[in-house]
Scaffold this active site. Structure first.
Site, PDB file in Angstrom:
ATOM      1  N   TYR A  53       0.853  -1.195   0.000  1.00 12.84           N
ATOM      2  CA  TYR A  53       0.000   0.000   0.000  1.00 12.84           C
ATOM      3  C   TYR A  53       0.888   1.245   0.000  1.00 12.84           C
ATOM      4  O   TYR A  53       1.618   1.509   0.967  1.00 12.84           O
ATOM      5  CB  TYR A  53      -0.944   0.041   1.211  1.00 12.84           C
ATOM      6  CG  TYR A  53      -1.971  -1.086   1.245  1.00 12.84           C
ATOM      7  CD1 TYR A  53      -2.325  -1.792   0.090  1.00 12.84           C
ATOM      8  CD2 TYR A  53      -2.593  -1.448   2.425  1.00 12.84           C
ATOM      9  CE1 TYR A  53      -3.251  -2.820   0.130  1.00 12.84           C
ATOM     10  CE2 TYR A  53      -3.532  -2.476   2.469  1.00 12.84           C
ATOM     11  CZ  TYR A  53      -3.844  -3.153   1.321  1.00 12.84           C
ATOM     12  OH  TYR A  53      -4.771  -4.181   1.352  1.00 12.84           O
TER      13      TYR A  53
HETATM   14  N1  LIG Z   1      -6.504  -8.399   0.534  1.00 14.54           N
HETATM   15  C1  LIG Z   1      -6.765  -7.612  -0.470  1.00 14.54           C
HETATM   16  O1  LIG Z   1      -6.472  -7.914  -1.633  1.00 14.54           O
HETATM   17  C2  LIG Z   1      -7.429  -6.286  -0.210  1.00 14.54           C
HETATM   18  C3  LIG Z   1      -7.969  -5.532  -1.273  1.00 14.54           C
HETATM   19  C4  LIG Z   1      -8.575  -4.309  -0.975  1.00 14.54           C
HETATM   20  C5  LIG Z   1      -8.640  -3.888   0.346  1.00 14.54           C
HETATM   21  N2  LIG Z   1      -8.093  -4.636   1.350  1.00 14.54           N
HETATM   22  C6  LIG Z   1      -8.156  -4.211   2.780  1.00 14.54           C
HETATM   23  O2  LIG Z   1      -9.492  -3.894   3.072  1.00 14.54           O
HETATM   24  C7  LIG Z   1      -9.590  -2.555   3.530  1.00 14.54           C
HETATM   25  C8  LIG Z   1     -10.894  -1.985   3.074  1.00 14.54           C
HETATM   26  O3  LIG Z   1     -10.979  -1.971   1.642  1.00 14.54           O
HETATM   27  P1  LIG Z   1     -11.818  -0.847   0.924  1.00 14.54           P
HETATM   28  O4  LIG Z   1     -11.227   0.473   1.249  1.00 14.54           O
HETATM   29  O5  LIG Z   1     -11.984  -1.222  -0.497  1.00 14.54           O
HETATM   30  O6  LIG Z   1     -13.204  -1.000   1.749  1.00 14.54           O
HETATM   31  P2  LIG Z   1     -14.673  -0.452   1.556  1.00 14.54           P
HETATM   32  O7  LIG Z   1     -15.230  -0.299   2.927  1.00 14.54           O
HETATM   33  O8  LIG Z   1     -15.420  -1.317   0.608  1.00 14.54           O
HETATM   34  O9  LIG Z   1     -14.519   0.987   0.855  1.00 14.54           O
HETATM   35  C9  LIG Z   1     -13.992   2.056   1.573  1.00 14.54           C
HETATM   36  C10 LIG Z   1     -14.177   3.331   0.776  1.00 14.54           C
HETATM   37  O10 LIG Z   1     -15.562   3.636   0.659  1.00 14.54           O
HETATM   38  C11 LIG Z   1     -15.757   5.031   0.868  1.00 14.54           C
HETATM   39  N3  LIG Z   1     -16.517   5.178   2.117  1.00 14.54           N
HETATM   40  C12 LIG Z   1     -16.386   4.469   3.269  1.00 14.54           C
HETATM   41  N4  LIG Z   1     -17.297   4.844   4.174  1.00 14.54           N
HETATM   42  C13 LIG Z   1     -18.011   5.828   3.609  1.00 14.54           C
HETATM   43  C14 LIG Z   1     -19.111   6.599   4.053  1.00 14.54           C
HETATM   44  N5  LIG Z   1     -19.639   6.440   5.252  1.00 14.54           N
HETATM   45  N6  LIG Z   1     -19.630   7.526   3.198  1.00 14.54           N
HETATM   46  C15 LIG Z   1     -19.117   7.692   1.959  1.00 14.54           C
HETATM   47  N7  LIG Z   1     -18.077   6.968   1.479  1.00 14.54           N
HETATM   48  C16 LIG Z   1     -17.527   6.040   2.301  1.00 14.54           C
HETATM   49  C17 LIG Z   1     -14.377   5.653   0.930  1.00 14.54           C
HETATM   50  O11 LIG Z   1     -13.931   5.917  -0.404  1.00 14.54           O
HETATM   51  P3  LIG Z   1     -13.974   7.371  -1.115  1.00 14.54           P
HETATM   52  O12 LIG Z   1     -14.394   8.386  -0.110  1.00 14.54           O
HETATM   53  O13 LIG Z   1     -12.593   7.591  -1.605  1.00 14.54           O
HETATM   54  O14 LIG Z   1     -14.965   7.215  -2.217  1.00 14.54           O
HETATM   55  C18 LIG Z   1     -13.561   4.523   1.497  1.00 14.54           C
HETATM   56  O15 LIG Z   1     -12.177   4.635   1.248  1.00 14.54           O
HETATM   57  C19 LIG Z   1      -8.324  -1.856   3.002  1.00 14.54           C
HETATM   58  O16 LIG Z   1      -7.948  -0.740   3.779  1.00 14.54           O
HETATM   59  C20 LIG Z   1      -7.323  -2.964   3.098  1.00 14.54           C
HETATM   60  O17 LIG Z   1      -6.826  -3.069   4.422  1.00 14.54           O
HETATM   61  C21 LIG Z   1      -7.499  -5.819   1.088  1.00 14.54           C
END
Ligand SMILES: NC(=O)c1ccc[n+]([C@@H]2O[C@H](COP(=O)([O-])OP(=O)(O)OC[C@H]3O[C@@H](n4cnc5c(N)ncnc54)[C@H](OP(=O)(O)O)[C@@H]3O)[C@@H](O)[C@H]2O)c1
Length: 337
Positions: A53
Protein backbone atom coordinates in the site's frame (compact mmCIF):
# COMPACT_ATOMS: atom_id res chain seq x y z
CA UNK A 1 -17.24 -3.07 20.79
CA UNK A 2 -17.83 -6.76 20.29
CA UNK A 3 -14.87 -9.15 19.99
CA UNK A 4 -14.67 -12.56 18.34
CA UNK A 5 -11.99 -15.24 18.24
CA UNK A 6 -9.88 -15.09 15.08
CA UNK A 7 -10.57 -18.58 13.74
CA UNK A 8 -9.10 -21.31 15.95
CA UNK A 9 -6.54 -18.97 17.53
CA UNK A 10 -6.82 -17.86 21.12
CA UNK A 11 -6.83 -14.25 19.96
CA UNK A 12 -9.88 -11.97 20.22
CA UNK A 13 -10.41 -9.33 17.53
CA UNK A 14 -12.96 -6.53 17.21
CA UNK A 15 -15.84 -7.13 14.76
CA UNK A 16 -14.47 -4.29 12.66
CA UNK A 17 -10.88 -4.38 11.46
CA UNK A 18 -9.36 -1.02 10.49
CA UNK A 19 -7.91 -1.22 6.96
CA UNK A 20 -5.04 1.21 6.33
CA UNK A 21 -4.91 1.12 2.52
CA UNK A 22 -5.73 4.85 2.21
CA UNK A 23 -3.20 5.98 4.83
CA UNK A 24 -0.10 7.73 3.56
CA UNK A 25 -1.75 7.69 0.10
CA UNK A 26 -5.08 9.43 -0.52
CA UNK A 27 -5.32 10.26 3.20
CA UNK A 28 -2.62 12.58 4.53
CA UNK A 29 -0.47 11.24 7.39
CA UNK A 30 -1.94 13.56 10.06
CA UNK A 31 -5.51 12.63 9.30
CA UNK A 32 -4.52 8.95 8.97
CA UNK A 33 -3.00 8.99 12.46
CA UNK A 34 -6.07 10.74 13.89
CA UNK A 35 -8.30 8.07 12.31
CA UNK A 36 -6.17 5.27 13.80
CA UNK A 37 -6.31 6.92 17.25
CA UNK A 38 -10.06 7.34 17.10
CA UNK A 39 -10.57 3.75 15.94
CA UNK A 40 -8.52 2.44 18.87
CA UNK A 41 -10.43 4.68 21.30
CA UNK A 42 -13.68 3.22 19.91
CA UNK A 43 -12.46 -0.29 20.78
CA UNK A 44 -11.04 -1.47 17.44
CA UNK A 45 -8.05 -3.67 18.26
CA UNK A 46 -7.50 -5.16 14.79
CA UNK A 47 -5.52 -3.18 12.17
CA UNK A 48 -4.72 -4.35 8.62
CA UNK A 49 -2.15 -2.95 6.21
CA UNK A 50 0.20 -4.33 3.50
CA UNK A 51 3.75 -3.68 2.37
CA UNK A 52 2.47 -2.74 -1.07
CA UNK A 53 0.00 0.00 0.00
CA UNK A 54 1.68 3.17 -1.33
CA UNK A 55 4.87 1.07 -1.45
CA UNK A 56 5.50 1.08 2.28
CA UNK A 57 3.99 4.47 3.19
CA UNK A 58 0.85 2.92 4.71
CA UNK A 59 2.98 0.74 6.99
CA UNK A 60 5.13 3.72 7.97
CA UNK A 61 2.15 5.89 8.88
CA UNK A 62 0.43 3.03 10.71
CA UNK A 63 3.61 2.22 12.65
CA UNK A 64 4.08 5.85 13.62
CA UNK A 65 0.46 6.15 14.79
CA UNK A 66 0.70 2.99 16.90
CA UNK A 67 3.99 4.12 18.42
CA UNK A 68 2.55 7.54 19.33
CA UNK A 69 -0.59 5.94 20.78
CA UNK A 70 1.51 3.85 23.17
CA UNK A 71 -0.98 1.01 22.56
CA UNK A 72 0.90 -1.19 20.08
CA UNK A 73 0.80 -4.16 22.45
CA UNK A 74 -3.03 -4.03 22.63
CA UNK A 75 -3.38 -4.18 18.85
CA UNK A 76 -3.58 -7.22 16.61
CA UNK A 77 -1.43 -5.86 13.80
CA UNK A 78 -1.80 -7.49 10.39
CA UNK A 79 0.20 -6.87 7.25
CA UNK A 80 0.78 -8.65 3.94
CA UNK A 81 3.43 -9.65 1.45
CA UNK A 82 3.33 -10.62 -2.26
CA UNK A 83 2.89 -7.40 -4.27
CA UNK A 84 5.74 -5.87 -6.28
CA UNK A 85 7.98 -3.59 -4.20
CA UNK A 86 10.54 -2.52 -6.84
CA UNK A 87 10.17 -2.17 -10.61
CA UNK A 88 13.68 -3.24 -11.60
CA UNK A 89 14.12 -6.42 -9.52
CA UNK A 90 12.45 -9.70 -10.57
CA UNK A 91 12.74 -11.00 -6.99
CA UNK A 92 11.00 -8.01 -5.40
CA UNK A 93 7.56 -9.68 -5.46
CA UNK A 94 5.77 -12.97 -4.91
CA UNK A 95 5.68 -15.78 -2.39
CA UNK A 96 9.31 -16.97 -2.43
CA UNK A 97 11.28 -17.58 0.77
CA UNK A 98 13.68 -14.83 -0.27
CA UNK A 99 11.02 -12.16 -0.80
CA UNK A 100 8.90 -13.10 2.23
CA UNK A 101 11.83 -12.94 4.65
CA UNK A 102 13.24 -9.72 3.17
CA UNK A 103 9.84 -8.05 3.24
CA UNK A 104 9.04 -9.21 6.76
CA UNK A 105 12.22 -7.48 7.94
CA UNK A 106 11.28 -4.36 5.95
CA UNK A 107 7.72 -4.35 7.31
CA UNK A 108 8.98 -4.66 10.89
CA UNK A 109 11.18 -1.59 10.31
CA UNK A 110 8.40 0.44 8.68
CA UNK A 111 5.89 -0.55 11.38
CA UNK A 112 8.42 0.22 14.14
CA UNK A 113 7.65 -3.03 15.92
CA UNK A 114 9.53 -6.25 16.62
CA UNK A 115 6.62 -8.59 15.83
CA UNK A 116 3.69 -8.84 13.41
CA UNK A 117 0.57 -10.45 14.85
CA UNK A 118 -0.82 -11.68 11.55
CA UNK A 119 1.38 -12.00 8.46
CA UNK A 120 -0.65 -12.67 5.33
CA UNK A 121 0.15 -13.85 1.83
CA UNK A 122 -1.63 -11.19 -0.27
CA UNK A 123 -2.30 -13.45 -3.30
CA UNK A 124 -1.65 -17.11 -4.17
CA UNK A 125 1.18 -17.95 -6.58
CA UNK A 126 1.00 -21.46 -7.97
CA UNK A 127 4.39 -21.17 -9.70
CA UNK A 128 5.98 -21.46 -6.24
CA UNK A 129 5.27 -24.63 -4.24
CA UNK A 130 3.23 -23.82 -1.15
CA UNK A 131 5.86 -25.79 0.84
CA UNK A 132 8.43 -23.04 0.24
CA UNK A 133 6.03 -20.30 1.30
CA UNK A 134 4.84 -22.14 4.42
CA UNK A 135 8.38 -23.04 5.50
CA UNK A 136 9.48 -19.40 5.24
CA UNK A 137 6.44 -18.27 7.24
CA UNK A 138 6.99 -21.00 9.83
CA UNK A 139 10.61 -19.89 10.26
CA UNK A 140 9.39 -16.32 10.91
CA UNK A 141 7.02 -17.61 13.59
CA UNK A 142 9.77 -19.68 15.22
CA UNK A 143 12.08 -16.63 15.13
CA UNK A 144 9.44 -14.65 17.08
CA UNK A 145 8.90 -12.13 14.27
CA UNK A 146 5.39 -13.26 13.42
CA UNK A 147 2.64 -14.67 15.68
CA UNK A 148 0.14 -16.11 13.17
CA UNK A 149 -0.06 -16.48 9.40
CA UNK A 150 -2.97 -15.93 7.01
CA UNK A 151 -3.91 -15.88 3.33
CA UNK A 152 -5.76 -13.45 1.10
CA UNK A 153 -7.89 -14.11 -1.97
CA UNK A 154 -6.94 -17.79 -2.13
CA UNK A 155 -9.28 -20.39 -3.59
CA UNK A 156 -10.71 -23.16 -1.43
CA UNK A 157 -8.50 -25.87 -2.95
CA UNK A 158 -5.37 -23.80 -2.39
CA UNK A 159 -6.19 -23.35 1.29
CA UNK A 160 -6.98 -27.04 1.78
CA UNK A 161 -3.70 -27.91 0.04
CA UNK A 162 -1.90 -25.54 2.43
CA UNK A 163 -3.47 -27.31 5.44
CA UNK A 164 -2.46 -30.70 4.12
CA UNK A 165 1.14 -29.56 3.47
CA UNK A 166 1.40 -27.83 6.87
CA UNK A 167 0.23 -31.00 8.58
CA UNK A 168 2.53 -33.25 6.58
CA UNK A 169 5.57 -31.07 7.27
CA UNK A 170 4.71 -30.13 10.87
CA UNK A 171 4.47 -26.43 10.06
CA UNK A 172 2.20 -23.68 11.37
CA UNK A 173 -0.99 -23.37 9.28
CA UNK A 174 -2.89 -20.39 7.92
CA UNK A 175 -5.38 -19.26 10.58
CA UNK A 176 -7.49 -16.95 8.45
CA UNK A 177 -8.43 -15.90 4.93
CA UNK A 178 -9.11 -12.38 3.62
CA UNK A 179 -11.55 -12.61 0.69
CA UNK A 180 -13.54 -9.96 -1.24
CA UNK A 181 -17.08 -10.10 0.18
CA UNK A 182 -20.01 -7.69 0.22
CA UNK A 183 -23.67 -7.54 -0.81
CA UNK A 184 -22.78 -7.04 -4.49
CA UNK A 185 -20.41 -10.02 -4.55
CA UNK A 186 -21.52 -13.10 -2.60
CA UNK A 187 -19.52 -15.72 -4.51
CA UNK A 188 -17.57 -16.94 -1.47
CA UNK A 189 -20.83 -18.31 -0.02
CA UNK A 190 -20.85 -21.10 -2.62
CA UNK A 191 -17.79 -23.03 -1.55
CA UNK A 192 -15.04 -20.97 0.07
CA UNK A 193 -17.02 -19.85 3.13
CA UNK A 194 -18.34 -23.32 4.07
CA UNK A 195 -14.79 -24.63 3.68
CA UNK A 196 -13.38 -21.87 5.91
CA UNK A 197 -16.01 -22.62 8.57
CA UNK A 198 -15.36 -26.36 8.36
CA UNK A 199 -11.61 -25.94 8.86
CA UNK A 200 -11.82 -23.22 11.52
CA UNK A 201 -10.41 -20.28 9.54
CA UNK A 202 -11.06 -16.70 10.61
CA UNK A 203 -12.75 -14.74 7.80
CA UNK A 204 -11.89 -11.06 7.37
CA UNK A 205 -13.65 -9.70 4.25
CA UNK A 206 -12.07 -6.85 2.30
CA UNK A 207 -14.04 -4.07 0.60
CA UNK A 208 -17.22 -4.73 2.63
CA UNK A 209 -18.70 -1.56 1.07
CA UNK A 210 -17.66 -2.56 -2.47
CA UNK A 211 -15.06 0.24 -2.46
CA UNK A 212 -17.79 2.76 -1.61
CA UNK A 213 -20.51 1.61 -4.04
CA UNK A 214 -22.62 0.43 -1.08
CA UNK A 215 -22.61 3.82 0.68
CA UNK A 216 -25.39 5.27 -1.49
CA UNK A 217 -23.30 8.25 -2.57
CA UNK A 218 -23.22 7.19 -6.21
CA UNK A 219 -26.54 7.92 -7.91
CA UNK A 220 -27.80 6.79 -11.30
CA UNK A 221 -27.15 9.44 -14.00
CA UNK A 222 -25.53 11.79 -11.49
CA UNK A 223 -21.90 12.96 -11.43
CA UNK A 224 -19.62 11.03 -9.10
CA UNK A 225 -19.04 12.91 -5.84
CA UNK A 226 -15.95 15.09 -5.63
CA UNK A 227 -12.96 13.18 -4.21
CA UNK A 228 -14.74 9.80 -4.27
CA UNK A 229 -12.76 6.69 -5.22
CA UNK A 230 -14.74 6.04 -8.41
CA UNK A 231 -14.37 9.69 -9.40
CA UNK A 232 -10.67 9.87 -8.56
CA UNK A 233 -9.70 6.49 -10.09
CA UNK A 234 -11.96 6.55 -13.17
CA UNK A 235 -9.14 7.35 -15.59
CA UNK A 236 -6.18 5.64 -13.91
CA UNK A 237 -7.93 2.38 -12.96
CA UNK A 238 -10.20 1.60 -15.94
CA UNK A 239 -11.40 -1.81 -14.74
CA UNK A 240 -13.55 -0.16 -12.06
CA UNK A 241 -15.74 1.30 -14.81
CA UNK A 242 -17.20 -2.12 -15.47
CA UNK A 243 -18.67 -2.16 -11.94
CA UNK A 244 -20.53 1.06 -12.51
CA UNK A 245 -23.45 -0.57 -14.29
CA UNK A 246 -27.26 -0.42 -14.18
CA UNK A 247 -27.54 -3.68 -12.22
CA UNK A 248 -25.46 -2.09 -9.44
CA UNK A 249 -27.81 0.91 -9.24
CA UNK A 250 -30.83 -1.45 -9.19
CA UNK A 251 -29.46 -3.17 -6.08
CA UNK A 252 -28.45 0.01 -4.29
CA UNK A 253 -31.87 1.56 -4.95
CA UNK A 254 -33.47 -1.63 -3.58
CA UNK A 255 -31.33 -1.51 -0.44
CA UNK A 256 -31.99 2.15 0.35
CA UNK A 257 -35.45 1.62 1.98
CA UNK A 258 -33.99 -1.08 4.27
CA UNK A 259 -31.50 1.43 5.68
CA UNK A 260 -34.11 4.20 5.83
CA UNK A 261 -36.46 1.97 7.85
CA UNK A 262 -33.77 1.69 10.52
CA UNK A 263 -32.80 5.37 10.29
CA UNK A 264 -29.21 4.48 9.45
CA UNK A 265 -26.98 5.11 6.44
CA UNK A 266 -26.75 2.63 3.61
CA UNK A 267 -23.06 2.16 4.47
CA UNK A 268 -24.02 1.15 8.03
CA UNK A 269 -26.65 -1.29 6.77
CA UNK A 270 -24.25 -2.87 4.28
CA UNK A 271 -21.47 -3.16 6.85
CA UNK A 272 -23.78 -4.56 9.52
CA UNK A 273 -25.05 -7.16 7.01
CA UNK A 274 -21.45 -8.26 6.43
CA UNK A 275 -20.58 -8.35 10.16
CA UNK A 276 -23.64 -10.55 10.85
CA UNK A 277 -23.20 -13.04 7.97
CA UNK A 278 -22.46 -16.58 9.20
CA UNK A 279 -18.76 -17.43 9.20
CA UNK A 280 -17.54 -13.81 9.10
CA UNK A 281 -15.12 -12.75 11.85
CA UNK A 282 -14.40 -9.11 11.11
CA UNK A 283 -14.93 -7.07 7.92
CA UNK A 284 -12.06 -4.69 7.09
CA UNK A 285 -13.26 -1.11 6.76
CA UNK A 286 -11.27 1.36 4.67
CA UNK A 287 -12.21 4.89 5.79
CA UNK A 288 -10.54 7.72 3.87
CA UNK A 289 -11.80 10.43 6.25
CA UNK A 290 -12.69 10.77 9.92
CA UNK A 291 -16.35 11.33 9.01
CA UNK A 292 -16.39 7.99 7.19
CA UNK A 293 -14.83 6.24 10.17
CA UNK A 294 -17.50 7.67 12.49
CA UNK A 295 -20.21 6.45 10.13
CA UNK A 296 -18.60 2.99 9.82
CA UNK A 297 -18.34 2.62 13.61
CA UNK A 298 -22.12 3.04 13.89
CA UNK A 299 -22.59 -0.28 12.06
CA UNK A 300 -21.49 -2.25 15.11
CA UNK A 301 -24.75 -1.42 16.91
CA UNK A 302 -27.05 -2.27 13.99
CA UNK A 303 -29.15 -5.44 14.17
CA UNK A 304 -29.96 -7.36 11.01
CA UNK A 305 -33.22 -9.32 11.13
CA UNK A 306 -34.24 -12.40 9.16
CA UNK A 307 -36.51 -10.10 7.14
CA UNK A 308 -33.55 -7.84 6.29
CA UNK A 309 -31.53 -10.86 5.19
CA UNK A 310 -34.42 -12.12 3.05
CA UNK A 311 -34.79 -8.68 1.43
CA UNK A 312 -31.07 -8.63 0.58
CA UNK A 313 -31.31 -12.21 -0.78
CA UNK A 314 -34.16 -11.09 -3.05
CA UNK A 315 -31.88 -8.41 -4.55
CA UNK A 316 -28.68 -10.48 -4.73
CA UNK A 317 -29.30 -14.21 -4.19
CA UNK A 318 -26.84 -16.11 -1.96
CA UNK A 319 -23.66 -17.12 -3.80
CA UNK A 320 -24.18 -14.70 -6.71
CA UNK A 321 -22.72 -11.36 -7.70
CA UNK A 322 -24.15 -8.37 -9.42
CA UNK A 323 -21.65 -7.88 -12.20
CA UNK A 324 -19.51 -10.58 -13.81
CA UNK A 325 -16.71 -8.05 -13.98
CA UNK A 326 -16.06 -8.50 -10.27
CA UNK A 327 -14.17 -11.60 -11.37
CA UNK A 328 -11.17 -9.27 -11.65
CA UNK A 329 -11.06 -9.07 -7.84
CA UNK A 330 -9.85 -12.64 -7.61
CA UNK A 331 -6.68 -11.62 -9.45
CA UNK A 332 -4.88 -13.76 -11.98
CA UNK A 333 -6.05 -17.32 -12.40
CA UNK A 334 -4.11 -19.38 -9.84
CA UNK A 335 -2.46 -21.49 -12.55
CA UNK A 336 -0.92 -18.41 -14.14
CA UNK A 337 2.23 -16.85 -12.74
N1 LIG B 1 -6.50 -8.40 0.53
C1 LIG B 1 -6.76 -7.61 -0.47
O1 LIG B 1 -6.47 -7.91 -1.63
C2 LIG B 1 -7.43 -6.29 -0.21
C3 LIG B 1 -7.97 -5.53 -1.27
C4 LIG B 1 -8.57 -4.31 -0.97
C5 LIG B 1 -8.64 -3.89 0.35
N2 LIG B 1 -8.09 -4.64 1.35
C6 LIG B 1 -8.16 -4.21 2.78
O2 LIG B 1 -9.49 -3.89 3.07
C7 LIG B 1 -9.59 -2.56 3.53
C8 LIG B 1 -10.89 -1.99 3.07
O3 LIG B 1 -10.98 -1.97 1.64
P1 LIG B 1 -11.82 -0.85 0.92
O4 LIG B 1 -11.23 0.47 1.25
O5 LIG B 1 -11.98 -1.22 -0.50
O6 LIG B 1 -13.20 -1.00 1.75
P2 LIG B 1 -14.67 -0.45 1.56
O7 LIG B 1 -15.23 -0.30 2.93
O8 LIG B 1 -15.42 -1.32 0.61
O9 LIG B 1 -14.52 0.99 0.85
C9 LIG B 1 -13.99 2.06 1.57
C10 LIG B 1 -14.18 3.33 0.78
O10 LIG B 1 -15.56 3.64 0.66
C11 LIG B 1 -15.76 5.03 0.87
N3 LIG B 1 -16.52 5.18 2.12
C12 LIG B 1 -16.39 4.47 3.27
N4 LIG B 1 -17.30 4.84 4.17
C13 LIG B 1 -18.01 5.83 3.61
C14 LIG B 1 -19.11 6.60 4.05
N5 LIG B 1 -19.64 6.44 5.25
N6 LIG B 1 -19.63 7.53 3.20
C15 LIG B 1 -19.12 7.69 1.96
N7 LIG B 1 -18.08 6.97 1.48
C16 LIG B 1 -17.53 6.04 2.30
C17 LIG B 1 -14.38 5.65 0.93
O11 LIG B 1 -13.93 5.92 -0.40
P3 LIG B 1 -13.97 7.37 -1.11
O12 LIG B 1 -14.39 8.39 -0.11
O13 LIG B 1 -12.59 7.59 -1.60
O14 LIG B 1 -14.96 7.22 -2.22
C18 LIG B 1 -13.56 4.52 1.50
O15 LIG B 1 -12.18 4.64 1.25
C19 LIG B 1 -8.32 -1.86 3.00
O16 LIG B 1 -7.95 -0.74 3.78
C20 LIG B 1 -7.32 -2.96 3.10
O17 LIG B 1 -6.83 -3.07 4.42
C21 LIG B 1 -7.50 -5.82 1.09
Amino acid sequence: MEYRPLGRTGMQVSVLCLGCMMFGGRTEPDESMAIIDRAIDAGINFVDTANVYSRGRSEEVTGEALKRSGKRDRIVLATKVHGRMADDDPNAQGNSRRHIIAQCEASLRRLQTDYIDLYQIHRPQSSIPIDETLRALDDLIRAGKVRYIGASTFTGWQLVESLWVAKELGLNRFVCEQPPYHILDRRIERELLPMLQTYGFGVIPWSPLAAGLLTGKYQRNQPKPEGSRFGAMWESWPHIRSRYVDTFFDVVEGLAPLAEAKDITLAQFSLAWCIRQPGVTSPIIGPRTMTQLEDNLGAVEVEISDEDRAAVDALVPPGLMVSPFYEADFGPHPHRV
